[in-house]
Motif scaffolding. Sequence first.
Motif, short mmCIF file in Angstrom:
data_model
loop_
_atom_site.label_atom_id
_atom_site.label_comp_id
_atom_site.label_asym_id
_atom_site.label_seq_id
_atom_site.Cartn_x
_atom_site.Cartn_y
_atom_site.Cartn_z
N SER A 1 -6.25 -8.12 -1.41
CA SER A 1 -7.82 -7.89 -0.60
C SER A 1 -8.54 -9.14 -0.91
CB SER A 1 -8.54 -6.78 -1.08
OG SER A 1 -8.48 -6.55 -2.62
N ARG A 2 -8.38 -9.53 -2.18
CA ARG A 2 -8.99 -10.89 -2.55
C ARG A 2 -8.23 -11.68 -3.61
NH1 ARG A 2 -11.95 -10.14 -7.66
NH2 ARG A 2 -11.59 -8.16 -8.42
N ARG A 3 -8.83 -13.00 -3.83
CA ARG A 3 -7.97 -13.90 -4.84
C ARG A 3 -8.96 -13.84 -5.71
NH1 ARG A 3 -3.68 -17.42 -3.02
NH2 ARG A 3 -3.07 -16.58 -0.91
N ILE A 4 -8.51 -13.66 -7.09
CA ILE A 4 -9.21 -13.65 -8.34
C ILE A 4 -9.17 -15.12 -8.79
CG2 ILE A 4 -9.17 -12.67 -10.89
CD1 ILE A 4 -7.49 -10.43 -9.49
N PHE A 5 -8.27 -15.80 -8.99
CA PHE A 5 -8.41 -17.08 -9.62
C PHE A 5 -8.42 -18.24 -8.45
CE2 PHE A 5 -5.59 -14.47 -12.36
CZ PHE A 5 -6.54 -14.66 -13.53
N PRO A 6 -9.17 -19.21 -8.50
CA PRO A 6 -9.13 -20.48 -7.64
C PRO A 6 -7.71 -21.24 -7.60
CG PRO A 6 -10.19 -21.03 -9.96
CD PRO A 6 -9.70 -19.60 -10.03
N GLU A 7 -7.65 -21.84 -6.49
CA GLU A 7 -6.47 -22.34 -5.95
C GLU A 7 -6.00 -23.21 -6.92
OE1 GLU A 7 -4.81 -21.66 -3.32
OE2 GLU A 7 -6.19 -20.30 -2.57
N ALA A 8 -6.87 -24.20 -7.72
CA ALA A 8 -6.28 -25.23 -8.85
C ALA A 8 -7.16 -24.74 -10.02
CB ALA A 8 -6.63 -26.61 -8.54
N VAL A 9 -6.32 -24.75 -11.12
CA VAL A 9 -6.81 -24.24 -12.47
C VAL A 9 -6.36 -25.51 -13.15
CG1 VAL A 9 -6.53 -22.59 -14.33
CG2 VAL A 9 -6.26 -21.95 -12.04
N GLY A 65 0.95 -1.08 0.00
CA GLY A 65 -0.01 0.07 -0.19
C GLY A 65 0.81 1.53 0.12
N SER A 66 2.15 1.15 -0.17
CA SER A 66 2.97 2.31 -0.23
C SER A 66 3.71 2.73 -1.43
CB SER A 66 4.15 2.14 0.84
OG SER A 66 5.00 2.90 0.96
N GLU A 67 4.16 3.69 -1.41
CA GLU A 67 4.85 4.13 -2.70
C GLU A 67 6.29 3.37 -2.68
OE1 GLU A 67 6.68 7.06 0.15
OE2 GLU A 67 4.72 6.03 -0.04
N MET A 68 6.82 3.80 -4.21
CA MET A 68 8.33 3.17 -4.10
C MET A 68 9.18 4.01 -3.36
SD MET A 68 10.38 1.87 -7.55
CE MET A 68 9.01 0.68 -7.81
N ILE A 69 10.19 3.36 -2.61
CA ILE A 69 11.13 4.00 -1.94
C ILE A 69 12.69 3.62 -2.41
CG2 ILE A 69 12.46 4.25 0.66
CD1 ILE A 69 9.60 3.15 1.62
N VAL A 70 13.37 4.70 -2.90
CA VAL A 70 14.44 4.42 -3.59
C VAL A 70 15.85 4.82 -2.87
CG1 VAL A 70 15.80 4.92 -5.59
CG2 VAL A 70 13.18 4.62 -5.65
N GLY A 71 16.86 3.98 -3.00
CA GLY A 71 18.09 4.25 -2.22
C GLY A 71 18.04 3.52 -0.81
N THR A 72 19.29 3.00 -0.46
CA THR A 72 19.58 2.27 0.52
C THR A 72 19.26 3.04 1.85
OG1 THR A 72 21.50 1.24 -0.54
CG2 THR A 72 21.36 0.94 1.68
N GLY A 73 19.59 4.24 2.05
CA GLY A 73 19.41 4.96 3.21
C GLY A 73 17.98 5.07 3.48
N ARG A 74 17.30 5.42 2.27
CA ARG A 74 15.61 5.49 2.71
C ARG A 74 14.92 4.21 2.68
NH1 ARG A 74 12.66 8.26 -1.62
NH2 ARG A 74 11.33 9.16 0.15
N VAL A 75 15.43 3.32 2.03
CA VAL A 75 14.88 2.16 2.25
C VAL A 75 15.16 1.53 3.64
CG1 VAL A 75 15.03 -0.41 1.49
CG2 VAL A 75 14.96 1.30 -0.13
N ALA A 109 0.14 -10.36 1.32
CA ALA A 109 0.59 -9.79 0.39
C ALA A 109 1.32 -10.68 -0.82
CB ALA A 109 1.66 -8.60 0.84
N ALA A 110 1.21 -10.39 -1.89
CA ALA A 110 2.07 -11.08 -2.89
C ALA A 110 3.20 -10.16 -2.99
CB ALA A 110 1.29 -10.87 -4.43
#
Length: 140
Positions: free
Chosen positions: A132-140, A47-57, A108-109
């Motif tokens: 928030s929800r699974r789109i595909f069934p467990e077994a396809v 749910g967050s934005e991309m954080i760039v750089g070792t120090g910020r990460v 989370a994926a």
Amino acid sequence: MNSAEWSSKKEVAAANRRFYQAFERQDLEAMRTAWLDHPEVRCVHPGSEMIVGTGRVLASWAAVIRGSQGIRFDLTDLSVQVSGDSAWVCGIEEIRVQSQEGERLSSAAVTNLFVRSGGEWKLLLHHASPISRRIFPEAV
């Protein structure tokens, strides 16, 4: 799969485990050693934005750790792939966070991208997207 490929996959899986263990132990020094020290390191918390750089990460991980009294992961559906000095681990994080408000559960994926640097596998990217929800069934 030859023995070198199998060995690399095992090394990447171990590096991935060390990353999650550092997080669960709230060990910022172990977290720092899990990451590549590079200006292009990137992290996307659920749910967050991309954080760039070792120090910020690393500062973002410190903030996450400060905001929780404890966190546990159950990792499922893991897949480890290696291509030369790059590797990625994909799967599902089942997350349990303890806070003053009680326990929160979420999923989370996740994709963790590793690079081999100085003979060690280091994180270059951690990207976790909330489920928030699974789109595909467990077994396809």
